[in-house]
Scaffold this active site. Structure first.
Site, PDB file in Angstrom:
ATOM      1  CE  LYS A  11      96.853  17.037  31.352  1.00  0.00           C
ATOM      2  NZ  LYS A  11      97.626  17.560  30.218  1.00  0.00           N
ATOM      3  CG  ASP A 141      94.118  19.709  32.346  1.00  0.00           C
ATOM      4  OD1 ASP A 141      93.596  19.795  31.218  1.00  0.00           O
ATOM      5  OD2 ASP A 141      95.329  19.928  32.557  1.00  0.00           O
TER       6      ASP A 141
END
Length: 298
Positions: A11, A141
């Site tokens: 990410k 996350d």
């Protein structure tokens, strides 16, 4: 099934807005995630006992990856087994293509992939929302690793909502042989903002519009990371490659999350190749694109 392999992406944060520290020690975030085409794979096999092995590819150094219960992937497998009442230990193998401790959520991607791999291996009837809730218990996350694409993150980042994205974006990803501690970056953020009123963060409407339009040039104008100054305080040597990328015609340059990885947005793949050639003396250069899908069974 004898084994299941799941791939999950790195990410990046197109926007990372950080609010004042909460009583629980976390900072409220308003972030725009994007999943990019640096990926790791997790293979889950039935085993006589819980076990974890790890290799790297594309030059990823895994020498510092723990292989015990402190590893987020093994924690993910044990958490899912506990909540689902499963008594089938797994042997996990991580094949990491996401650089370690680089601000790219590699450990979180491993955990997301593990949750999906084990749920599939064990043939669990578990709703996506319930799997995401478990992911949020593991780390801020991890839920995004399941969702992928481009998405908004709120809370401490674990509350994820997809953002409509009509584009493809080419990135030059510059990694280094050192890491930056995420807690240290947030502590430095707090130090830099001591005595000032830190506003409640929001995702800019202009960023949502840029993604809806699929425009790399519009996106370049609104990329932002509130941890960028803090990370540069901890690692001032990052300023030179960031400037070099802009001098090489990158549309924008910023630190990824808490760093130290640096990101450079390009107009297209050919432009990314051009920018990349000017950065090879600073660290390891990779080229990736986004958005890509989240954790996927292979």
């Amino acid at each position: 099934m004898a084994e299941v392999t799941v791939q999950a992406p790195a990410k990046i944060n197109l926007h990372l807005g950080v609010g004042p520290v909460r009583p629980d020690g976390f900072h409220p975030l308003a972030t725009a995630y994007q999943a990019i085409s640096l990926t790791s794979r997790v293979t889950a096999r039935d085993g006589g006992d819980w076990a974890l092995t790890c290799t790297g590819h594309d030059g990823v150094d895994v020498s510092g990856v723990p292989l015990d219960d402190t590893n987020l992937a093994l924690r993910a497998a044990r958490l899912l087994a506990s909540r689902a009442g499963v008594e089938r230990p797994v042997a996990l193998h991580l094949d990491k293509g996401i650089p370690v401790a680089g601000g790219l959520a590699g450990g979180s991607a491993d955990a997301a992939a593990t949750l999906l791999a084990c749920a599939t291996l064990w043939e669990l009837d578990i709703a996506a929302a319930d799997l995401a809730a478990l992911a949020g218990e593991l780390g801020s996350d991890v839920p995004f690793g399941l969702v992928g694409g481009s998405a908004a993150g709120h809370g401490r980042g674990e509350l994820v909502t997809p953002i409509h994205d009509a584009g493809r974006y080419d990135w030059v990803v510059l990694t280094f042989d050192f890491g930056v501690s995420t807690p240290a970056a947030y502590a430095e953020f707090d130090r830099l903002h001591a005595g000032t009123a830190v506003p409640v963060p929001e995702i800019p409407a202009a960023l949502v519009e840029a993604l809806a339009n699929g425009s790399a040039r519009e996106l370049a104008d609104v990329l932002a990371n509130d941890l960028h100054p803090a990370t540069l305080q901890l690692r001032p040597e990052l300023a030179e490659p960031l400037s070099a990328g802009l001098d090489a015609s990158a549309l924008a340059a910023l630190v990824s999350g808490s760093g130290p990885t640096c990101l450079f947005l390009a107009e297209d793949r050919d432009h990314a190749d051009k920018v990349a050639t000017q950065l090879t003396t600073y660290g390891r250069v990779r080229i990736a694109h986004g958005p890509v899908t989240g954790a996927t069974v292979l």
